[in-house]
Design a protein around this motif. Structure first.
Motif, mmCIF file in Angstrom:
data_model
loop_
_atom_site.group_PDB
_atom_site.id
_atom_site.type_symbol
_atom_site.label_atom_id
_atom_site.label_comp_id
_atom_site.label_asym_id
_atom_site.label_seq_id
_atom_site.Cartn_x
_atom_site.Cartn_y
_atom_site.Cartn_z
ATOM 1 N N LEU A 14 0.811 -1.213 0.000
ATOM 2 C CA LEU A 14 0.000 0.000 0.000
ATOM 3 C C LEU A 14 0.845 1.264 0.000
ATOM 4 O O LEU A 14 0.547 2.217 -0.717
ATOM 5 C CB LEU A 14 -0.932 -0.012 1.215
ATOM 6 C CG LEU A 14 -2.068 0.985 1.185
ATOM 7 C CD1 LEU A 14 -2.979 0.674 0.014
ATOM 8 C CD2 LEU A 14 -2.862 0.922 2.467
ATOM 9 N N THR A 17 2.244 1.508 -3.636
ATOM 10 C CA THR A 17 1.397 1.577 -4.823
ATOM 11 C C THR A 17 0.364 2.686 -4.804
ATOM 12 O O THR A 17 -0.024 3.164 -5.855
ATOM 13 C CB THR A 17 0.655 0.250 -5.023
ATOM 14 O OG1 THR A 17 -0.104 -0.015 -3.856
ATOM 15 C CG2 THR A 17 1.622 -0.871 -5.284
ATOM 16 N N GLY A 18 -0.175 3.047 -3.642
ATOM 17 C CA GLY A 18 -1.211 4.059 -3.691
ATOM 18 C C GLY A 18 -1.812 4.350 -2.331
ATOM 19 O O GLY A 18 -1.288 3.948 -1.306
ATOM 20 N N THR A 19 -2.947 4.994 -2.368
ATOM 21 C CA THR A 19 -3.591 5.447 -1.139
ATOM 22 C C THR A 19 -4.571 4.400 -0.626
ATOM 23 O O THR A 19 -4.816 3.373 -1.268
ATOM 24 C CB THR A 19 -4.359 6.753 -1.412
ATOM 25 O OG1 THR A 19 -5.372 6.463 -2.364
ATOM 26 C CG2 THR A 19 -3.441 7.831 -1.937
ATOM 27 N N LYS A 20 -5.162 4.696 0.511
ATOM 28 C CA LYS A 20 -6.144 3.794 1.113
ATOM 29 C C LYS A 20 -7.386 3.673 0.224
ATOM 30 O O LYS A 20 -7.978 2.599 0.109
ATOM 31 C CB LYS A 20 -6.539 4.344 2.483
ATOM 32 C CG LYS A 20 -7.245 3.368 3.373
ATOM 33 C CD LYS A 20 -7.403 3.946 4.773
ATOM 34 C CE LYS A 20 -7.981 2.913 5.704
ATOM 35 N NZ LYS A 20 -8.112 3.431 7.066
ATOM 36 N N GLU A 21 -7.769 4.757 -0.404
ATOM 37 C CA GLU A 21 -8.922 4.742 -1.293
ATOM 38 C C GLU A 21 -8.674 3.818 -2.483
ATOM 39 O O GLU A 21 -9.568 3.077 -2.903
ATOM 40 C CB GLU A 21 -9.252 6.151 -1.798
ATOM 41 C CG GLU A 21 -9.861 7.069 -0.773
ATOM 42 C CD GLU A 21 -8.818 7.649 0.176
ATOM 43 O OE1 GLU A 21 -7.613 7.661 -0.190
ATOM 44 O OE2 GLU A 21 -9.201 8.072 1.276
ATOM 45 N N MET A 22 -7.486 3.856 -3.015
ATOM 46 C CA MET A 22 -7.157 2.973 -4.132
ATOM 47 C C MET A 22 -7.227 1.511 -3.692
ATOM 48 O O MET A 22 -7.691 0.643 -4.433
ATOM 49 C CB MET A 22 -5.759 3.291 -4.673
ATOM 50 C CG MET A 22 -5.684 4.587 -5.462
ATOM 51 S SD MET A 22 -4.017 4.977 -5.998
ATOM 52 C CE MET A 22 -3.735 3.712 -7.199
ATOM 53 N N HIS A 23 -6.760 1.268 -2.462
ATOM 54 C CA HIS A 23 -6.814 -0.102 -1.931
ATOM 55 C C HIS A 23 -8.269 -0.573 -1.815
ATOM 56 O O HIS A 23 -8.586 -1.708 -2.160
ATOM 57 C CB HIS A 23 -6.119 -0.144 -0.563
ATOM 58 C CG HIS A 23 -6.232 -1.453 0.125
ATOM 59 N ND1 HIS A 23 -5.689 -2.610 -0.390
ATOM 60 C CD2 HIS A 23 -6.833 -1.815 1.274
ATOM 61 C CE1 HIS A 23 -5.953 -3.616 0.415
ATOM 62 N NE2 HIS A 23 -6.646 -3.164 1.442
ATOM 63 N N LYS A 24 -9.154 0.319 -1.350
ATOM 64 C CA LYS A 24 -10.572 -0.034 -1.241
ATOM 65 C C LYS A 24 -11.154 -0.366 -2.612
ATOM 66 O O LYS A 24 -11.925 -1.312 -2.762
ATOM 67 C CB LYS A 24 -11.358 1.118 -0.616
ATOM 68 C CG LYS A 24 -11.155 1.259 0.871
ATOM 69 C CD LYS A 24 -11.994 2.401 1.406
ATOM 70 C CE LYS A 24 -11.761 2.624 2.880
ATOM 71 N NZ LYS A 24 -12.531 3.763 3.391
ATOM 72 N N GLU A 25 -10.792 0.438 -3.622
ATOM 73 C CA GLU A 25 -11.290 0.196 -4.971
ATOM 74 C C GLU A 25 -10.808 -1.150 -5.508
ATOM 75 O O GLU A 25 -11.559 -1.886 -6.132
ATOM 76 C CB GLU A 25 -10.841 1.318 -5.917
ATOM 77 C CG GLU A 25 -11.494 2.662 -5.644
ATOM 78 C CD GLU A 25 -13.005 2.627 -5.808
ATOM 79 O OE1 GLU A 25 -13.489 1.937 -6.730
ATOM 80 O OE2 GLU A 25 -13.697 3.274 -5.011
ATOM 81 N N GLN A 26 -9.537 -1.474 -5.219
ATOM 82 C CA GLN A 26 -8.994 -2.757 -5.668
ATOM 83 C C GLN A 26 -9.730 -3.919 -5.003
ATOM 84 O O GLN A 26 -10.033 -4.930 -5.630
ATOM 85 C CB GLN A 26 -7.500 -2.840 -5.349
ATOM 86 C CG GLN A 26 -6.638 -1.977 -6.234
ATOM 87 C CD GLN A 26 -5.187 -1.990 -5.796
ATOM 88 O OE1 GLN A 26 -4.873 -2.383 -4.677
ATOM 89 N NE2 GLN A 26 -4.303 -1.543 -6.678
ATOM 90 N N LYS A 27 -10.028 -3.735 -3.722
ATOM 91 C CA LYS A 27 -10.720 -4.789 -2.970
ATOM 92 C C LYS A 27 -12.136 -4.992 -3.525
ATOM 93 O O LYS A 27 -12.594 -6.127 -3.695
ATOM 94 C CB LYS A 27 -10.777 -4.398 -1.492
ATOM 95 C CG LYS A 27 -11.174 -5.508 -0.577
ATOM 96 C CD LYS A 27 -11.025 -5.085 0.875
ATOM 97 C CE LYS A 27 -11.351 -6.226 1.799
ATOM 98 N NZ LYS A 27 -11.241 -5.841 3.203
#
Length: 110
Positions: A14, A17-27
């Motif tokens: 994380l 690669t990116g922000t927490k929001e990006m992680h949520k989108e990936q999930k």
């Protein structure tokens, strides 16, 4: 020199690669994706294994008799009824009712 274990999870990457929001989108995308063939195969194997275990323990309910669905016939023969035949049938039925009424009347009087 100590070696650092590399993380395979997205959380480990994380920071890079990116922000927490990006992680949520990936999930979300991962959850919405169709299951892979491997996952489907493993899920099927787990279900079969659970069923076998229940069967071994004697906890499996009795399977109900599966009745095959009756297939509707595609082509059904419906004969055409002539109007003259209908008229004859109605006359016969009217005569029968009259005879039946007369017989009922005689039996009531006696």
């Amino acid at each position: 020199m100590a070696r650092v274990k590399k993380s395979r999870s997205l959380k480990g990457k994380l920071g890079k690669t990116g922000t927490k929001e990006m992680h949520k989108e990936q999930k979300k995308a991962r959850k919405a994706a169709n299951p892979t063939r491997f996952d489907a195969k493993k899920e099927k194997q787990r279900k079969e294994q659970a069923k076998k275990k229940l069967e071994r323990l004697g906890l499996l309910p009795e399977p109900e008799a599966v009745q095959q669905k009756v297939r509707p016939k595609r082509f059904t023969f419906t004969p055409k009824v002539d109007e003259t035949a209908k008229k004859v049938d109605t006359k016969v039925s009217e005569e029968d009712t009259v005879v039946n009424d007369l017989l009922d009347a005689f039996t009531e009087e006696n």
